[in-house]
Write a protein that holds these residues in place. Sequence first.
Motif, PDB file in Angstrom:
ATOM      1  N   ALA A  54      22.969  -2.636 -35.665  1.00  0.00           N
ATOM      2  CA  ALA A  54      23.160  -3.852 -34.879  1.00  0.00           C
ATOM      3  C   ALA A  54      22.938  -3.530 -33.407  1.00  0.00           C
ATOM      4  CB  ALA A  54      24.557  -4.424 -35.092  1.00  0.00           C
ATOM      5  N   THR A  55      22.148  -4.335 -32.730  1.00  0.00           N
ATOM      6  CA  THR A  55      21.850  -4.097 -31.324  1.00  0.00           C
ATOM      7  C   THR A  55      22.894  -4.757 -30.436  1.00  0.00           C
ATOM      8  OG1 THR A  55      20.474  -6.078 -31.114  1.00  0.00           O
ATOM      9  CG2 THR A  55      19.395  -4.047 -31.858  1.00  0.00           C
ATOM     10  N   PRO A  56      23.059  -4.293 -29.203  1.00  0.00           N
ATOM     11  CA  PRO A  56      23.968  -4.972 -28.276  1.00  0.00           C
ATOM     12  C   PRO A  56      23.499  -6.386 -27.986  1.00  0.00           C
ATOM     13  CG  PRO A  56      23.353  -2.784 -27.469  1.00  0.00           C
ATOM     14  CD  PRO A  56      22.462  -3.078 -28.625  1.00  0.00           C
ATOM     15  N   ALA A  57      24.455  -7.265 -27.718  1.00  0.00           N
ATOM     16  CA  ALA A  57      24.120  -8.649 -27.400  1.00  0.00           C
ATOM     17  C   ALA A  57      23.452  -8.717 -26.032  1.00  0.00           C
ATOM     18  CB  ALA A  57      25.372  -9.510 -27.413  1.00  0.00           C
ATOM     19  N   VAL A  58      22.580  -9.689 -25.868  1.00  0.00           N
ATOM     20  CA  VAL A  58      21.899  -9.901 -24.592  1.00  0.00           C
ATOM     21  C   VAL A  58      22.809 -10.664 -23.640  1.00  0.00           C
ATOM     22  CG1 VAL A  58      19.947 -11.056 -23.484  1.00  0.00           C
ATOM     23  CG2 VAL A  58      19.605  -9.802 -25.616  1.00  0.00           C
ATOM     24  N   VAL A  59      22.849 -10.230 -22.379  1.00  0.00           N
ATOM     25  CA  VAL A  59      23.703 -10.838 -21.364  1.00  0.00           C
ATOM     26  C   VAL A  59      22.819 -11.544 -20.336  1.00  0.00           C
ATOM     27  CG1 VAL A  59      25.411 -10.396 -19.564  1.00  0.00           C
ATOM     28  CG2 VAL A  59      25.462  -9.083 -21.683  1.00  0.00           C
ATOM     29  N   GLY A  60      23.234 -12.720 -19.917  1.00  0.00           N
ATOM     30  CA  GLY A  60      22.475 -13.485 -18.928  1.00  0.00           C
ATOM     31  C   GLY A  60      22.162 -14.873 -19.448  1.00  0.00           C
ATOM     32  N   ALA A  61      21.761 -15.756 -18.552  1.00  0.00           N
ATOM     33  CA  ALA A  61      21.471 -17.137 -18.935  1.00  0.00           C
ATOM     34  C   ALA A  61      20.322 -17.674 -18.106  1.00  0.00           C
ATOM     35  CB  ALA A  61      22.711 -18.016 -18.745  1.00  0.00           C
ATOM     36  N   ASN A  62      19.618 -18.637 -18.664  1.00  0.00           N
ATOM     37  CA  ASN A  62      18.570 -19.329 -17.929  1.00  0.00           C
ATOM     38  C   ASN A  62      19.189 -20.350 -16.971  1.00  0.00           C
ATOM     39  OD1 ASN A  62      16.563 -17.921 -19.291  1.00  0.00           O
ATOM     40  ND2 ASN A  62      16.463 -19.435 -20.937  1.00  0.00           N
ATOM     41  N   ALA A  63      18.403 -20.794 -16.017  1.00  0.00           N
ATOM     42  CA  ALA A  63      18.884 -21.749 -15.018  1.00  0.00           C
ATOM     43  C   ALA A  63      18.394 -23.149 -15.360  1.00  0.00           C
ATOM     44  CB  ALA A  63      18.395 -21.357 -13.628  1.00  0.00           C
ATOM     45  N   THR A  64      19.252 -24.119 -15.141  1.00  0.00           N
ATOM     46  CA  THR A  64      18.901 -25.526 -15.343  1.00  0.00           C
ATOM     47  C   THR A  64      18.597 -26.162 -13.989  1.00  0.00           C
ATOM     48  OG1 THR A  64      20.333 -25.675 -17.281  1.00  0.00           O
ATOM     49  CG2 THR A  64      19.696 -27.730 -16.232  1.00  0.00           C
ATOM     50  N   VAL A  65      17.453 -26.810 -13.889  1.00  0.00           N
ATOM     51  CA  VAL A  65      17.045 -27.469 -12.657  1.00  0.00           C
ATOM     52  C   VAL A  65      17.154 -28.973 -12.846  1.00  0.00           C
ATOM     53  CG1 VAL A  65      15.192 -27.789 -10.985  1.00  0.00           C
ATOM     54  CG2 VAL A  65      15.481 -25.573 -12.111  1.00  0.00           C
ATOM     55  N   PRO A  66      17.910 -29.664 -11.981  1.00  0.00           N
ATOM     56  CA  PRO A  66      18.054 -31.124 -12.132  1.00  0.00           C
ATOM     57  C   PRO A  66      16.692 -31.830 -12.120  1.00  0.00           C
ATOM     58  CG  PRO A  66      19.646 -30.281 -10.547  1.00  0.00           C
ATOM     59  CD  PRO A  66      18.718 -29.140 -10.867  1.00  0.00           C
ATOM     60  N   GLY A  67      16.498 -32.705 -13.084  1.00  0.00           N
ATOM     61  CA  GLY A  67      15.266 -33.477 -13.164  1.00  0.00           C
ATOM     62  C   GLY A  67      14.106 -32.751 -13.797  1.00  0.00           C
ATOM     63  N   ARG A  68      14.321 -31.504 -14.199  1.00  0.00           N
ATOM     64  CA  ARG A  68      13.227 -30.738 -14.803  1.00  0.00           C
ATOM     65  C   ARG A  68      13.487 -30.537 -16.283  1.00  0.00           C
ATOM     66  NH1 ARG A  68      10.478 -25.104 -12.641  1.00  0.00           N
ATOM     67  NH2 ARG A  68       9.369 -24.590 -14.562  1.00  0.00           N
ATOM     68  N   ILE A  69      12.439 -30.682 -17.086  1.00  0.00           N
ATOM     69  CA  ILE A  69      12.557 -30.485 -18.524  1.00  0.00           C
ATOM     70  C   ILE A  69      12.764 -28.999 -18.814  1.00  0.00           C
ATOM     71  CG2 ILE A  69      11.355 -30.670 -20.732  1.00  0.00           C
ATOM     72  CD1 ILE A  69       9.895 -33.087 -19.586  1.00  0.00           C
ATOM     73  N   GLY A  70      13.638 -28.716 -19.753  1.00  0.00           N
ATOM     74  CA  GLY A  70      13.853 -27.343 -20.172  1.00  0.00           C
ATOM     75  C   GLY A  70      14.687 -26.542 -19.186  1.00  0.00           C
ATOM     76  N   GLU A  71      14.419 -25.239 -19.138  1.00  0.00           N
ATOM     77  CA  GLU A  71      15.167 -24.322 -18.285  1.00  0.00           C
ATOM     78  C   GLU A  71      14.211 -23.390 -17.560  1.00  0.00           C
ATOM     79  OE1 GLU A  71      19.250 -23.658 -20.898  1.00  0.00           O
ATOM     80  OE2 GLU A  71      17.528 -22.344 -21.243  1.00  0.00           O
ATOM     81  N   LEU A  72      14.708 -22.770 -16.501  1.00  0.00           N
ATOM     82  CA  LEU A  72      13.983 -21.696 -15.822  1.00  0.00           C
ATOM     83  C   LEU A  72      14.411 -20.374 -16.438  1.00  0.00           C
ATOM     84  CD1 LEU A  72      13.952 -22.454 -11.982  1.00  0.00           C
ATOM     85  CD2 LEU A  72      11.991 -22.238 -13.510  1.00  0.00           C
ATOM     86  N   TRP A  73      13.442 -19.662 -16.995  1.00  0.00           N
ATOM     87  CA  TRP A  73      13.771 -18.384 -17.629  1.00  0.00           C
ATOM     88  C   TRP A  73      14.159 -17.346 -16.591  1.00  0.00           C
ATOM     89  CZ3 TRP A  73      11.656 -13.504 -17.044  1.00  0.00           C
ATOM     90  CH2 TRP A  73      12.106 -12.539 -17.959  1.00  0.00           C
ATOM     91  N   ARG A  74      15.153 -16.547 -16.926  1.00  0.00           N
ATOM     92  CA  ARG A  74      15.573 -15.433 -16.081  1.00  0.00           C
ATOM     93  C   ARG A  74      15.666 -14.172 -16.930  1.00  0.00           C
ATOM     94  NH1 ARG A  74      20.471 -18.108 -12.435  1.00  0.00           N
ATOM     95  NH2 ARG A  74      19.124 -19.281 -10.991  1.00  0.00           N
ATOM     96  N   PRO A  75      15.354 -13.023 -16.356  1.00  0.00           N
ATOM     97  CA  PRO A  75      15.461 -11.774 -17.121  1.00  0.00           C
ATOM     98  C   PRO A  75      16.895 -11.533 -17.586  1.00  0.00           C
ATOM     99  CG  PRO A  75      14.246 -11.447 -15.074  1.00  0.00           C
ATOM    100  CD  PRO A  75      14.845 -12.809 -14.991  1.00  0.00           C
ATOM    101  N   LYS A  76      17.018 -10.901 -18.726  1.00  0.00           N
ATOM    102  CA  LYS A  76      18.322 -10.590 -19.310  1.00  0.00           C
ATOM    103  C   LYS A  76      18.481  -9.067 -19.429  1.00  0.00           C
ATOM    104  CE  LYS A  76      18.408 -15.069 -20.404  1.00  0.00           C
ATOM    105  NZ  LYS A  76      16.977 -15.403 -20.190  1.00  0.00           N
ATOM    106  N   HIS A  77      19.689  -8.664 -19.747  1.00  0.00           N
ATOM    107  CA  HIS A  77      19.925  -7.252 -20.050  1.00  0.00           C
ATOM    108  C   HIS A  77      20.935  -7.166 -21.186  1.00  0.00           C
ATOM    109  CE1 HIS A  77      23.082  -8.291 -17.112  1.00  0.00           C
ATOM    110  NE2 HIS A  77      23.831  -7.435 -17.780  1.00  0.00           N
ATOM    111  N   HIS A  78      21.111  -5.999 -21.737  1.00  0.00           N
ATOM    112  CA  HIS A  78      22.015  -5.819 -22.872  1.00  0.00           C
ATOM    113  C   HIS A  78      23.443  -5.553 -22.400  1.00  0.00           C
ATOM    114  CE1 HIS A  78      18.220  -4.877 -25.135  1.00  0.00           C
ATOM    115  NE2 HIS A  78      18.826  -5.677 -25.973  1.00  0.00           N
ATOM    116  N   GLY A  79      24.390  -6.037 -23.181  1.00  0.00           N
ATOM    117  CA  GLY A  79      25.794  -5.759 -22.941  1.00  0.00           C
ATOM    118  C   GLY A  79      26.225  -4.494 -23.662  1.00  0.00           C
TER     119      GLY A  79
END
Length: 275
Positions: free
Chosen positions: A29-54
């Motif tokens: 089992a691999t470590p869980a990924v830590v981090g979240a994408n950003a939500t921009v008001p009025g924009r469809i979807g999310e802005l991807w951001r790099p993640k790292h492992h916990g």
Amino acid sequence: MAFERWLVDGYDLTDGLVRDVEYRAGLTATPAVVGANATVPGRIGELWRPKHHGPGKFTLALWLAPAGGRWQDVEAAWEDLLRAVARPHRLLTFERHTAAGQVRRCQGEVLSALTPTPLGQDGMRISLEVNVPAGYWESADTAFEATAPGAPLPQDLDLEPFADATAPMEKLAYRITGPITAPTVTDTTDGPGGDSFTYTGQITAGQALTVDAATWQLTGSGGLVPDPGRLTNTGPAFLRLAPGLPGTAPSVRLTGTNPGLTTQLSVTGRRAYLT
């Protein structure tokens, strides 16, 4: 199931007292990924951001069955195990000798209560739930690769000794031998747009600069006194090197100006693994 050896701080968990180990309990089992994408008001979807492992976790299910077959021998083996693993004041070094001949290590802590289950009068079964704060395992041996001295810039380096790594490696040391001005080392494992670091200074012939990503230190040789203020990096570490894609090795590229016959890049460190 292939036989493997397990040690904790040099104490052998598979020396004859432990009859079996449930290798599959969390080891794949691999470590869980830590981090979240950003939500921009009025924009469809999310802005991807790099993640790292916990942090990582694994469980070892052990059976104590001393050859004497007496309950006092079982209790003595249990107390030896307690002395080895019940040490909450520091991290323990877990060492796994795989059936393929590799040795992998991690720093871990046993956080859960130890509640053995007696197996009649002949032994007992214990589960060790281990937390790995750093997230990754590392190879016990150190790998090394270097470019040919004096090769034209850019110098591309395929890191074949690091090819079996499965996790990002952020504890490597990069040694740049001069002459070269404003050297940049870039992670090209996933293409030309990877993370990089740049030293905006001059390394003359006979000098070398070592950028140690594990200790966040710069050291010089041949009279070079590095200025840490001249080092810039694009990622969260001096250079977090991605593991190679299937069938390929990770790679880096050295660029700069004013090279010479001895200009060279070398990489030293331990391979990292998710499991």
